[in-house]
Enzyme design. Structure first.
Site, PDB file in Angstrom:
ATOM      1  N   ASN A  30       0.871  -1.188   0.000  1.00 30.17           N
ATOM      2  CA  ASN A  30       0.000   0.000   0.000  1.00 30.17           C
ATOM      3  C   ASN A  30       0.905   1.235   0.000  1.00 30.17           C
ATOM      4  O   ASN A  30       2.119   1.119   0.133  1.00 30.17           O
ATOM      5  CB  ASN A  30      -0.967  -0.015   1.190  1.00 30.17           C
ATOM      6  CG  ASN A  30      -0.241  -0.031   2.511  1.00 30.17           C
ATOM      7  OD1 ASN A  30       0.515   0.888   2.834  1.00 30.17           O
ATOM      8  ND2 ASN A  30      -0.423  -1.094   3.285  1.00 30.17           N
ATOM      9  N   ASP A  40       1.630  -8.738   1.382  1.00 29.94           N
ATOM     10  CA  ASP A  40       2.457  -7.749   2.073  1.00 29.94           C
ATOM     11  C   ASP A  40       2.844  -8.262   3.469  1.00 29.94           C
ATOM     12  O   ASP A  40       4.030  -8.258   3.843  1.00 29.94           O
ATOM     13  CB  ASP A  40       1.628  -6.452   2.164  1.00 29.94           C
ATOM     14  CG  ASP A  40       2.461  -5.219   2.453  1.00 29.94           C
ATOM     15  OD1 ASP A  40       3.696  -5.335   2.479  1.00 29.94           O
ATOM     16  OD2 ASP A  40       1.864  -4.142   2.654  1.00 29.94           O
TER      17      ASP A  40
HETATM   18  N1  AR6 Z   1       1.783 -15.626  -2.012  1.00 31.57           N
HETATM   19  C1  AR6 Z   1       1.136 -15.381  -3.164  1.00 31.57           C
HETATM   20  N2  AR6 Z   1      -0.084 -14.795  -3.226  1.00 31.57           N
HETATM   21  C2  AR6 Z   1      -0.674 -14.450  -2.051  1.00 31.57           C
HETATM   22  C3  AR6 Z   1      -0.056 -14.671  -0.794  1.00 31.57           C
HETATM   23  C4  AR6 Z   1       1.241 -15.298  -0.796  1.00 31.57           C
HETATM   24  N3  AR6 Z   1       1.901 -15.545   0.334  1.00 31.57           N
HETATM   25  N4  AR6 Z   1      -0.906 -14.204   0.171  1.00 31.57           N
HETATM   26  C5  AR6 Z   1      -2.002 -13.719  -0.446  1.00 31.57           C
HETATM   27  N5  AR6 Z   1      -1.887 -13.885  -1.791  1.00 31.57           N
HETATM   28  P1  AR6 Z   1      -3.595  -8.885  -1.335  1.00 31.57           P
HETATM   29  P2  AR6 Z   1      -4.058  -6.386  -2.813  1.00 31.57           P
HETATM   30  C6  AR6 Z   1      -2.815 -13.490  -2.879  1.00 31.57           C
HETATM   31  O1  AR6 Z   1      -4.762  -8.632  -0.470  1.00 31.57           O
HETATM   32  O2  AR6 Z   1      -5.413  -6.813  -3.248  1.00 31.57           O
HETATM   33  C7  AR6 Z   1      -2.368  -5.518   2.041  1.00 31.57           C
HETATM   34  O3  AR6 Z   1      -2.905  -5.333   3.316  1.00 31.57           O
HETATM   35  C8  AR6 Z   1      -4.245 -13.196  -2.519  1.00 31.57           C
HETATM   36  O4  AR6 Z   1      -4.980 -14.410  -2.409  1.00 31.57           O
HETATM   37  O5  AR6 Z   1      -2.334  -9.385  -0.717  1.00 31.57           O
HETATM   38  O6  AR6 Z   1      -3.145  -5.729  -3.826  1.00 31.57           O
HETATM   39  C9  AR6 Z   1      -1.496  -4.338   1.594  1.00 31.57           C
HETATM   40  O7  AR6 Z   1      -0.818  -3.748   2.678  1.00 31.57           O
HETATM   41  C10 AR6 Z   1      -4.691 -12.367  -3.708  1.00 31.57           C
HETATM   42  O8  AR6 Z   1      -5.028 -13.199  -4.812  1.00 31.57           O
HETATM   43  O9  AR6 Z   1      -3.164  -7.572  -2.175  1.00 31.57           O
HETATM   44  C11 AR6 Z   1      -2.495  -3.402   0.971  1.00 31.57           C
HETATM   45  O10 AR6 Z   1      -3.113  -2.573   1.937  1.00 31.57           O
HETATM   46  C12 AR6 Z   1      -3.437 -11.582  -4.097  1.00 31.57           C
HETATM   47  O11 AR6 Z   1      -2.356 -12.265  -3.418  1.00 31.57           O
HETATM   48  C13 AR6 Z   1      -3.525  -4.328   0.367  1.00 31.57           C
HETATM   49  O12 AR6 Z   1      -3.456  -5.537   1.114  1.00 31.57           O
HETATM   50  C14 AR6 Z   1      -3.434 -10.112  -3.695  1.00 31.57           C
HETATM   51  O13 AR6 Z   1      -4.069  -9.935  -2.448  1.00 31.57           O
HETATM   52  C15 AR6 Z   1      -3.216  -4.637  -1.075  1.00 31.57           C
HETATM   53  O14 AR6 Z   1      -4.279  -5.391  -1.613  1.00 31.57           O
END
Ligand code: AR6
Length: 176
Positions: A30, A40
Site C-alpha cells: 500500500n 504484504d
Molecule cells: N503468495 C502469493 N499470493 C498471495 C499470498 C502469498 N503468500 N498471500 C495472499 N496472496 P492482497 P491487494 C494473494 O490482499 O489486493 C495488504 O494489506 C491473494 O490471495 O495481498 O493488492 C497491503 O498492505 C490475492 O489473490 O493484495 C495493501 O493494503 C493476491 O495475493 C492491500 O493488502 C493479492 O491480495 C493490497 O491489496
C-alpha cells in the site's frame, strides 16, 4: 504452465510467493509501504525487519509506481514493492493503474539487471479488483514486456488459490 515469449518465459504456478527463488519477488503493497495483510504481511513476516527499515527510509509509493529493497531473509535477493489500485467501480482509472503497477515493477527490475521475477496477483485481494480482468491486464503487460526486452528471462506469476490460478491459466491460453 509455461509459455515462451520472444527470449523469455511466462510461468504460472500455485504457491506462496515468499518461497520463490527468482532474483526478485513483487509485493502488493500500500502507499505507506509500512506493511499490511495478504502478500504484504507474508513478505514482511518472512523477510524480517531489514525490509521494513528500507521501506521507512523510502517513505512511501504512489499507486501504479514501484520501489525496490533488498530481500532480507527471503530466498529472493530483492523485493519490488508496487501499489495497485483499490477497485471501486472500474471507471476511476483502475485498469490503467494496475497495468502501470506491473510495468513499473518490470522497468525497475530491468534497471537493476534482474533477469527473473515473481508476481502475485496484484490488487485482487483486499483491493477487490475483479480477478479475470486483472489476470488479462497482468499477462498482457508481461507479454508486451518480453516482446520489447530481450534481457528478462523469466516472469513467474505465483497464484495463491485455485481460482486465481485458473483465471490466469485461461487468460494466458487466450492471449498466446
Ligand atoms: N503468495 C502469493 N499470493 C498471495 C499470498 C502469498 N503468500 N498471500 C495472499 N496472496 P492482497 P491487494 C494473494 O490482499 O489486493 C495488504 O494489506 C491473494 O490471495 O495481498 O493488492 C497491503 O498492505 C490475492 O489473490 O493484495 C495493501 O493494503 C493476491 O495475493 C492491500 O493488502 C493479492 O491480495 C493490497 O491489496
Amino acid at each position: 504452465m509455461e509459455v515462451k515469449i520472444n527470449k523469455g518465459i511466462i510461468s504460472l504456478i500455485q504457491g506462496d510467493i515468499t518461497k520463490q527463488d527468482t532474483e526478485a519477488i513483487v509485493n502488493a503493497a500500500n502507499k505507506t509501504l509500512l506493511g499490511g495483510g495478504g502478500v504484504d504481511g507474508a513478505i514482511h513476516r518472512a523477510g524480517g525487519k531489514a525490509i521494513l527499515e528500507e521501506c521507512i527510509k523510502i517513505g512511501g509509493c504512489e499507486t501504479g509506481e514501484a520501489v525496490i529493497t533488498t530481500g532480507g531473509n527471503l530466498p529472493a535477493k530483492y523485493v519490488i514493492h508496487t501499489v495497485g489500485p483499490v477497485y471501486r467501480d472500474g471507471t476511476r482509472g483502475e485498469p490503467d493503474l494496475l497495468a502501470s503497477a506491473y510495468r513499473s515493477s518490470l522497468t525497475l527490475a530491468s534497471a537493476n539487471n534482474i533477469k527473473s521475477i515473481s508476481f502475485p496477483s496484484i490488487s485482487t485481494g483486499a483491493y477487490r479488483f475483479p480477478l479475470e480482468q486483472a489476470a488479462g491486464i497482468a499477462l498482457q503487460i508481461a507479454i508486451n514486456y518480453l516482446h520489447e526486452h530481450d534481457y528478462i528471462e523469466l516472469i513467474c506469476f505465483v497464484l495463491f488459490g485455485q481460482d486465481a490460478f485458473d483465471a490466469f491459466e485461461k487468460k494466458l491460453g487466450q492471449l498466446t
